[in-house]
Design a protein around this motif. Structure first.
Motif, PDB file in Angstrom:
ATOM      1  N   ALA A 206       0.834  -1.206   0.000  1.00  0.00           N
ATOM      2  CA  ALA A 206       0.000   0.000   0.000  1.00  0.00           C
ATOM      3  C   ALA A 206       0.868   1.255   0.000  1.00  0.00           C
ATOM      4  N   VAL A 207       1.962   1.231   0.752  1.00  0.00           N
ATOM      5  CA  VAL A 207       2.905   2.347   0.750  1.00  0.00           C
ATOM      6  C   VAL A 207       3.495   2.520  -0.647  1.00  0.00           C
ATOM      7  N   ASP A 208       3.882   1.409  -1.240  1.00  0.00           N
ATOM      8  CA  ASP A 208       4.491   1.414  -2.571  1.00  0.00           C
ATOM      9  C   ASP A 208       3.536   1.971  -3.626  1.00  0.00           C
ATOM     10  N   ASP A 209       2.255   1.653  -3.503  1.00  0.00           N
ATOM     11  CA  ASP A 209       1.282   1.972  -4.550  1.00  0.00           C
ATOM     12  C   ASP A 209       0.472   3.237  -4.313  1.00  0.00           C
ATOM     13  N   ILE A 210       0.691   3.936  -3.211  1.00  0.00           N
ATOM     14  CA  ILE A 210      -0.257   4.989  -2.846  1.00  0.00           C
ATOM     15  C   ILE A 210      -0.350   6.108  -3.892  1.00  0.00           C
ATOM     16  N   GLU A 211       0.761   6.498  -4.475  1.00  0.00           N
ATOM     17  CA  GLU A 211       0.702   7.555  -5.482  1.00  0.00           C
ATOM     18  C   GLU A 211      -0.073   7.090  -6.710  1.00  0.00           C
ATOM     19  N   LYS A 212       0.192   5.868  -7.157  1.00  0.00           N
ATOM     20  CA  LYS A 212      -0.517   5.329  -8.311  1.00  0.00           C
ATOM     21  C   LYS A 212      -2.004   5.187  -8.012  1.00  0.00           C
ATOM     22  N   ASP A 213      -2.322   4.707  -6.808  1.00  0.00           N
ATOM     23  CA  ASP A 213      -3.721   4.524  -6.442  1.00  0.00           C
ATOM     24  C   ASP A 213      -4.455   5.859  -6.353  1.00  0.00           C
ATOM     25  N   ARG A 214      -3.789   6.872  -5.829  1.00  0.00           N
ATOM     26  CA  ARG A 214      -4.402   8.200  -5.773  1.00  0.00           C
ATOM     27  C   ARG A 214      -4.676   8.725  -7.179  1.00  0.00           C
ATOM     28  N   LYS A 215      -3.740   8.512  -8.064  1.00  0.00           N
ATOM     29  CA  LYS A 215      -3.873   8.999  -9.436  1.00  0.00           C
ATOM     30  C   LYS A 215      -5.045   8.346 -10.161  1.00  0.00           C
ATOM     31  N   HIS A 216      -5.212   7.044  -9.952  1.00  0.00           N
ATOM     32  CA  HIS A 216      -6.243   6.298 -10.680  1.00  0.00           C
ATOM     33  C   HIS A 216      -7.528   6.088  -9.875  1.00  0.00           C
ATOM     34  N   GLY A 217      -7.551   6.558  -8.643  1.00  0.00           N
ATOM     35  CA  GLY A 217      -8.750   6.408  -7.826  1.00  0.00           C
ATOM     36  C   GLY A 217      -8.969   5.005  -7.313  1.00  0.00           C
ATOM     37  N   ASN A 218      -7.885   4.219  -7.180  1.00  0.00           N
ATOM     38  CA  ASN A 218      -7.998   2.849  -6.686  1.00  0.00           C
ATOM     39  C   ASN A 218      -8.013   2.824  -5.161  1.00  0.00           C
ATOM     40  N   TYR A 219      -8.538   1.754  -4.617  1.00  0.00           N
ATOM     41  CA  TYR A 219      -8.557   1.594  -3.161  1.00  0.00           C
ATOM     42  C   TYR A 219      -7.134   1.418  -2.631  1.00  0.00           C
ATOM     43  N   ASN A 220      -6.857   2.092  -1.542  1.00  0.00           N
ATOM     44  CA  ASN A 220      -5.596   1.944  -0.832  1.00  0.00           C
ATOM     45  C   ASN A 220      -5.911   2.109   0.646  1.00  0.00           C
ATOM     46  N   VAL A 221      -5.552   1.141   1.458  1.00  0.00           N
ATOM     47  CA  VAL A 221      -5.958   1.163   2.860  1.00  0.00           C
ATOM     48  C   VAL A 221      -5.399   2.370   3.604  1.00  0.00           C
ATOM     49  N   ILE A 222      -4.199   2.812   3.252  1.00  0.00           N
ATOM     50  CA  ILE A 222      -3.630   3.985   3.912  1.00  0.00           C
ATOM     51  C   ILE A 222      -4.448   5.226   3.584  1.00  0.00           C
ATOM     52  N   GLU A 223      -4.826   5.366   2.324  1.00  0.00           N
ATOM     53  CA  GLU A 223      -5.667   6.493   1.916  1.00  0.00           C
ATOM     54  C   GLU A 223      -7.022   6.436   2.610  1.00  0.00           C
ATOM     55  N   ALA A 224      -7.578   5.221   2.743  1.00  0.00           N
ATOM     56  CA  ALA A 224      -8.870   5.061   3.414  1.00  0.00           C
ATOM     57  C   ALA A 224      -8.780   5.491   4.876  1.00  0.00           C
ATOM     58  N   VAL A 225      -7.687   5.145   5.535  1.00  0.00           N
ATOM     59  CA  VAL A 225      -7.481   5.540   6.930  1.00  0.00           C
ATOM     60  C   VAL A 225      -7.341   7.059   7.037  1.00  0.00           C
ATOM     61  N   PHE A 226      -6.598   7.651   6.104  1.00  0.00           N
ATOM     62  CA  PHE A 226      -6.445   9.116   6.100  1.00  0.00           C
ATOM     63  C   PHE A 226      -7.797   9.803   5.988  1.00  0.00           C
ATOM     64  N   ARG A 227      -8.614   9.323   5.060  1.00  0.00           N
ATOM     65  CA  ARG A 227      -9.928   9.949   4.862  1.00  0.00           C
ATOM     66  C   ARG A 227     -10.804   9.803   6.097  1.00  0.00           C
ATOM     67  N   ALA A 228     -10.723   8.619   6.719  1.00  0.00           N
ATOM     68  CA  ALA A 228     -11.526   8.384   7.924  1.00  0.00           C
ATOM     69  C   ALA A 228     -11.126   9.329   9.054  1.00  0.00           C
ATOM     70  N   LYS A 229      -9.850   9.714   9.070  1.00  0.00           N
ATOM     71  CA  LYS A 229      -9.356  10.619  10.108  1.00  0.00           C
ATOM     72  C   LYS A 229      -9.455  12.083   9.699  1.00  0.00           C
ATOM     73  N   GLY A 230      -9.990  12.321   8.504  1.00  0.00           N
ATOM     74  CA  GLY A 230     -10.135  13.690   8.045  1.00  0.00           C
ATOM     75  C   GLY A 230      -8.846  14.317   7.584  1.00  0.00           C
ATOM     76  N   ILE A 231      -7.862  13.483   7.246  1.00  0.00           N
ATOM     77  CA  ILE A 231      -6.567  13.979   6.764  1.00  0.00           C
ATOM     78  C   ILE A 231      -6.657  14.198   5.260  1.00  0.00           C
TER      79      ILE A 231
END
Length: 303
Positions: A206-231
């Motif tokens: 997830a760390v490795d893929d986070i930039e790619k996932d953000r770019k393409h709108g794919n699920y990433n657990v780290i991004e999901a946690v950030f959103r849940a925390k309002g980050i």
């Protein structure tokens, strides 16, 4: 997702590294022997580690021969062969088939569908021989898909898609079952090694893929946690406090895996296994961090 469980070459003695390579090359040869050349393309370091751990624990009769291979036709290379390596080859194909299907279903990757098609008949044979392992992989990947679907549907902050222990634990669940080769007194510790390695692999991926996932709108657990925390969704994971939190979680996972290994009566290959558990797994993390730091410096230089 796989390919993160590797040695730290600089910290190994030459003899130890040669032994490690004999397992890697031996696994490649076994994939060819059991399932043809097409199976060799799914060779990875993670199942090489599995073969070494099981060999060190159960001490099956091991034969090492010097052979040439297609990728290295000039010089002969040592190749180890034993029942643990054969088992690791089956688990390698099992994982590769499911990863191929997962890539196709998630991102419509033609390469994933192709891999799954090439390994389909082999997968059916393995599924018949190892129903427990196959069921664990299939069931937990199904649950991963459900978590991803929840996130895409605008999952709630307290939803499963934003629960890092739950989501990473799904990979841990099925890798833990793959580490249990035999029904004996060692299965609990082997399952724990696989479980925490699986969580580590999932999160590092997830760390490795986070930039790619953000770019393409794919699920990433780290991004999901950030959103849940309002980050902010553009939060840099290599800056505080995210950096320390991720490192803490990863370190905790490897601590538990290492504790489980140290309870096993493994003597031969123990230095190689410890190299991987205590040092090697962090090499890829360090490479990702260095890549991010270089990108920042290059960006500042352009400005």
């Amino acid at each position: 997702m796989f390919g993160y469980i590797y040695v730290n070459e600089q910290e190994l003695k030459l003899r130890e590294y040669t032994t490690y390579r004999s397992f890697y090359c031996g696994l490649c040869q076994e994939l060819h022997h059991r399932y043809g050349r097409r199976a060799q393309m799914v060779l990875n370091y993670d199942t090489t580690f599995l073969a070494i751990v099981l060999t060190g624990l159960y001490e099956p009769e091991t034969i090492t021969e010097e052979k040439r291979c297609l990728p290295h036709p000039v010089h002969r290379h040592p190749m180890a062969k034993n029942d643990a390596i054969s088992y690791a080859a089956d688990m390698c194909v099992l994982l590769a088939y499911q990863k191929g299907m997962d890539d196709w279903e998630d991102e419509r990757k033609v390469s994933g569908r192709t891999v799954a098609a090439l390994l389909g008949s082999a997968y059916q044979k393995i599924a018949a021989s190892y129903p427990r392992q196959t069921k664990a992989v299939e069931e937990n990947i199904r649950l991963l898909h459900e978590a991803e679907a929840e996130w895409k549907d605008g999952g709630m902050p307290d939803g499963l898609s934003a629960d890092i222990d739950y989501v990473a634990g799904l990979t841990g669940n099925f890798l833990g079952e793959l580490y249990v080769w035999k029904d004996d007194i060692w299965q609990d510790d082997l399952r724990q090694i696989g479980f925490y390695l699986g969580k580590f692999i999932y999160l590092l991926d997830a760390v490795d893929d986070i930039e790619k996932d953000r770019k393409h709108g794919n699920y990433n657990v780290i991004e999901a946690v950030f959103r849940a925390k309002g980050i902010s969704e553009n939060e840099d994971i290599w800056e505080e406090p995210c950096k320390s939190e991720i490192q803490k979680i990863l370190a905790g996972m490897m601590t538990e895996a290492s504790h489980a290994f140290e309870r096993l009566p493994v003597l031969e290959y123990a230095p190689i296994i410890r190299n991987i558990l205590y040092s090697g797994v962090w090499c890829r993390y360090a490479a990702l961090r260095e890549k991010a730091e270089k990108k920042k410096k290059d960006g500042k230089a352009v400005q």
